[in-house]
Design a protein around this motif. Structure first.
Motif, PDB file in Angstrom:
ATOM      1  N   GLY A  67     -28.209 -12.935 -14.716  1.00 52.03           N
ATOM      2  CA  GLY A  67     -29.318 -12.066 -15.181  1.00 52.03           C
ATOM      3  C   GLY A  67     -28.575 -11.489 -16.473  1.00 52.03           C
ATOM      4  O   GLY A  67     -28.879 -10.422 -17.185  1.00 52.03           O
ATOM      5  N   ARG A  68     -27.513 -12.311 -16.890  1.00 53.90           N
ATOM      6  CA  ARG A  68     -26.440 -11.612 -17.581  1.00 53.90           C
ATOM      7  C   ARG A  68     -26.680 -12.898 -19.585  1.00 53.90           C
ATOM      8  O   ARG A  68     -26.558 -13.904 -19.176  1.00 53.90           O
ATOM      9  N   PRO A  69     -25.996 -12.500 -19.836  1.00 57.12           N
ATOM     10  CA  PRO A  69     -26.084 -12.868 -21.486  1.00 57.12           C
ATOM     11  C   PRO A  69     -25.469 -13.605 -22.009  1.00 57.12           C
ATOM     12  O   PRO A  69     -24.269 -13.273 -20.889  1.00 57.12           O
ATOM     13  N   SER A  70     -25.605 -14.596 -22.849  1.00 61.55           N
ATOM     14  CA  SER A  70     -23.830 -15.614 -22.206  1.00 61.55           C
ATOM     15  C   SER A  70     -23.225 -15.287 -23.565  1.00 61.55           C
ATOM     16  O   SER A  70     -23.601 -14.577 -24.922  1.00 61.55           O
ATOM     17  N   GLN A  71     -21.805 -15.135 -22.800  1.00 64.83           N
ATOM     18  CA  GLN A  71     -21.105 -15.358 -23.898  1.00 64.83           C
ATOM     19  C   GLN A  71     -19.813 -16.670 -24.182  1.00 64.83           C
ATOM     20  O   GLN A  71     -19.903 -16.559 -23.309  1.00 64.83           O
ATOM     21  N   PRO A  72     -18.932 -16.255 -25.649  1.00 60.81           N
ATOM     22  CA  PRO A  72     -17.973 -16.885 -25.630  1.00 60.81           C
ATOM     23  C   PRO A  72     -17.206 -17.677 -24.696  1.00 60.81           C
ATOM     24  O   PRO A  72     -16.667 -15.533 -24.440  1.00 60.81           O
ATOM     25  N   LEU A  73     -16.521 -18.762 -23.653  1.00 58.83           N
ATOM     26  CA  LEU A  73     -15.880 -18.434 -22.870  1.00 58.83           C
ATOM     27  C   LEU A  73     -14.266 -18.125 -24.051  1.00 58.83           C
ATOM     28  O   LEU A  73     -12.998 -17.682 -22.957  1.00 58.83           O
ATOM     29  N   GLY A  74     -14.177 -18.585 -25.053  1.00 63.74           N
ATOM     30  CA  GLY A  74     -12.398 -19.044 -25.776  1.00 63.74           C
ATOM     31  C   GLY A  74     -12.081 -20.501 -25.323  1.00 63.74           C
ATOM     32  O   GLY A  74     -12.440 -20.914 -24.222  1.00 63.74           O
ATOM     33  N   PRO A  75     -10.310 -19.882 -25.452  1.00 69.07           N
ATOM     34  CA  PRO A  75     -10.054 -21.063 -25.082  1.00 69.07           C
ATOM     35  C   PRO A  75      -9.489 -21.008 -23.231  1.00 69.07           C
ATOM     36  O   PRO A  75      -9.364 -20.197 -22.927  1.00 69.07           O
ATOM     37  N   VAL A  76      -9.872 -22.348 -23.057  1.00 69.36           N
ATOM     38  CA  VAL A  76      -9.303 -22.011 -21.411  1.00 69.36           C
ATOM     39  C   VAL A  76      -8.298 -22.753 -20.970  1.00 69.36           C
ATOM     40  O   VAL A  76      -7.904 -24.430 -21.643  1.00 69.36           O
ATOM     41  N   SER A  77      -7.083 -21.970 -20.169  1.00 69.97           N
ATOM     42  CA  SER A  77      -6.143 -22.610 -20.091  1.00 69.97           C
ATOM     43  C   SER A  77      -5.981 -23.531 -18.645  1.00 69.97           C
ATOM     44  O   SER A  77      -6.786 -22.803 -17.640  1.00 69.97           O
ATOM     45  N   ARG A  78      -5.981 -24.813 -18.930  1.00 70.48           N
ATOM     46  CA  ARG A  78      -5.983 -25.539 -17.509  1.00 70.48           C
ATOM     47  C   ARG A  78      -4.201 -26.191 -16.773  1.00 70.48           C
ATOM     48  O   ARG A  78      -4.064 -26.537 -17.526  1.00 70.48           O
ATOM     49  N   GLU A  79      -4.815 -25.458 -15.765  1.00 68.30           N
ATOM     50  CA  GLU A  79      -3.168 -25.102 -14.923  1.00 68.30           C
ATOM     51  C   GLU A  79      -3.250 -26.808 -14.035  1.00 68.30           C
ATOM     52  O   GLU A  79      -4.572 -26.558 -13.135  1.00 68.30           O
ATOM     53  N   ASN A  80      -2.407 -27.529 -13.523  1.00 67.87           N
ATOM     54  CA  ASN A  80      -2.047 -28.327 -13.181  1.00 67.87           C
ATOM     55  C   ASN A  80      -1.603 -28.206 -11.657  1.00 67.87           C
ATOM     56  O   ASN A  80      -0.639 -27.721 -11.519  1.00 67.87           O
ATOM     57  N   ASP A  81      -2.731 -28.033 -10.408  1.00 62.99           N
ATOM     58  CA  ASP A  81      -1.678 -27.047  -9.323  1.00 62.99           C
ATOM     59  C   ASP A  81      -1.934 -28.575  -8.031  1.00 62.99           C
ATOM     60  O   ASP A  81      -1.442 -27.903  -7.090  1.00 62.99           O
ATOM     61  N   ARG A  82      -1.660 -29.434  -8.951  1.00 62.75           N
ATOM     62  CA  ARG A  82      -1.293 -30.791  -7.486  1.00 62.75           C
ATOM     63  C   ARG A  82      -0.293 -30.373  -7.562  1.00 62.75           C
ATOM     64  O   ARG A  82       0.481 -30.775  -8.486  1.00 62.75           O
ATOM     65  N   ARG A  83       0.373 -30.446  -6.504  1.00 64.77           N
ATOM     66  CA  ARG A  83       2.042 -30.522  -6.130  1.00 64.77           C
ATOM     67  C   ARG A  83       2.269 -31.891  -6.341  1.00 64.77           C
ATOM     68  O   ARG A  83       1.972 -33.370  -5.700  1.00 64.77           O
TER      69      ARG A  83
END
Length: 335
Positions: A225-241
Motif C-alpha cells: 500500500g505504498r507509492p512507487s519510488q525510484p530506486l536509483g543505482p543498485v550495487s551488486r555485491e558478489n557474496d559467493r566465496r
C-alpha cells in the motif's frame, strides 16, 4: 482457515493533501525468505529505510526473531505473549505512517534440515499476527542448491555436496536432513494462502530482483500500500566465496568448529566461522582461476543431475499461482 478481511486492518495514510488520492499502507509485513534470495539487500536497502516507509525497529537485533518464533518448544509457544512483545513496535511504526517489517530467512525453515519446521513456524505466525501480509522470495532451484550448499559450509557443515544432498539411512529419518521438497515452492505458498488468504501473500522470484530491481520494488510497494519510488543505482555485491576457500573450511570445520552442523570437533575455536571468513580477501586473490572453474563445473554438473525433472511440475504450479512465467527466468518447467 478463513482470512481476515483487508479492510479490517489498521492503516497508516501516506497521502498528501485532502484532495489527493491517499495510499493506505499495511501495518505489518512478514518477510520469511527463502535463504539466499537477496534478503540482506532487501533489509538494508528497503526495510531499514524510513524514507521508503518501512522500519524493522523492534528494539532487538534481527536474529531475536529466531528465538521468538522458531526455538520455543512445540507445546510451549504463547502467541499472546509474542504479540504483546511487538505491540509497542507496531504502534510506533503506525504512528509514523510506516510498515513494520519482521524479516528473517529462518522463518521459511532451514534448508540444511529440510525445512522440517516450516509449517509449525507458519502456524505460529498466523496465530500471532493474523492481520499480517507475507513476502516470500523464491529462486531457481539449481542455483539455490548451489548457493545454499556454500552457505551450509560457511555455517559449519563438513560434508561433500553428495553427502549434503543425500540423507544417510533415508528409511529411518532419525534427524532432519536436506530434503529437495523444501524447494517445492508451490506447497509453502499454498499453505500460507490457506492461513492468511491469497490476497495477503506476495511471492516473487529472486531473478526479478536481480534483472529488474525497480519492477520488483514497485510490486512490493503496491502490495504494502505504498507509492512507487525510484530506486536509483543498485550495487551488486558478489557474496559467493571462492570454492577453494569453501573446500578448506569444510575440512577445518570438522577439526575446529563444534556446532549443530558438525558436532564433535576435535578442538572448538569460538566464532571459528567468522574468524575464518576474514580470510576471504586472501582466497579471492590467491585461488587459481582454472581450479575454480573446474570445481564450479563439477558442482553445476552434479546439481543438474540431482535436480533432473524433480521440480518441473511444482514450478508450473508456482508459476500459475504467482502470475509470473518462471520459464523466462530459467526455471525448469513442465514439458
Amino acid at each position: 482457515m478463513e482470512s481476515e478481511a483487508p479492510h479490517a486492518e489498521p492503516s497508516a495514510s501516506t497521502g498528501g493533501d485532502a484532495g489527493e488520492a491517499r495510499v493506505t499502507a499495511i501495518p505489518l509485513l512478514l518477510h520469511i525468505g527463502y535463504h539466499k534470495t537477496g534478503s540482506t539487500w532487501l533489509q538494508r536497502a528497503l526495510f531499514d529505510n524510513a524514507e521508503r516507509g518501512f522500519t524493522t525497529d523492534t528494539g532487538e537485533p534481527r536474529h531475536a526473531l529466531v528465538r521468538d518464533f522458531v526455538l520455543p518448544d512445540a507445546l510451549a509457544y504463547d502467541p499472546a505473549r509474542v504479540r504483546e512483545k511487538f505491540a509497542a513496535a507496531r504502534a510506533d511504526a503506525l504512528a509514523k505512517g510506516a510498515t513494520l517489517v519482521l524479516s528473517h530467512e529462518r522463518l521459511s525453515g532451514y534448508p540444511s534440515s529440510g525445512g522440517h519446521d516450516r509449517r509449525m513456524i507458519a502456524d505460529r505466525l498466523r496465530e500471532t499476527f493474523p492481520d499480517a501480509r507475507i513476502l516470500i522470495v523464491i529462486r531457481e532451484q539449481r542455483a539455490l542448491i548451489r548457493s545454499m550448499y556454500s552457505q551450509h559450509i560457511t555455517d559449519g557443515g563438513t560434508g561433500t555436496l553428495a553427502r549434503f544432498l543425500n540423507r544417510p539411512e533415508p528409511g529411518l529419518g532419525r534427524k532432519p536432513w536436506f530434503d529437495p521438497e523444501v524447494y517445492a515452492f508451490d506447497r509453502l505458498i499454498a499453505y500460507y494462502r490457506g492461513l492468511f488468504g491469497a490476497e495477503r501473500i506476495l511471492a516473487l522470484p529472486f531473478e526479478l530482483l536481480a534483472r529488474e530491481p525497480q519492477l520488483f520494488v514497485d510490486r512490493l510497494a503496491a502490495f504494502c500500500g505504498r507509492p512507487s519510488q525510484p530506486l536509483g543505482p543498485v550495487s551488486r555485491e558478489n557474496d559467493r566465496r571462492p570454492l577453494v576457500m569453501q573446500a578448506v573450511q569444510r575440512r577445518l570445520n570438522a577439526l575446529f568448529y563444534d556446532n549443530e552442523l558438525s558436532p564433535g570437533a576435535l578442538l572448538h575455536i569460538p566464532r571459528f566461522a567468522k574468524r575464518f571468513g576474514r580470510l576471504r580477501g586472501l582466497f579471492d586473490a590467491c585461488s587459481p582461476r582454472f581450479i575454480e572453474r573446474r570445481m564450479d563445473a563439477r558442482l553445476v554438473k552434479e546439481i543438474a543431475a540431482y535436480a533432473g525433472d524433480r521440480f518441473r511440475e511444482s514450478n508450473g504450479r508456482t508459476s500459475r499461482m504467482i502470475g509470473i512465467d518462471l520459464g523466462d527466468y530459467g526455471y525448469a518447467m513442465p514439458h
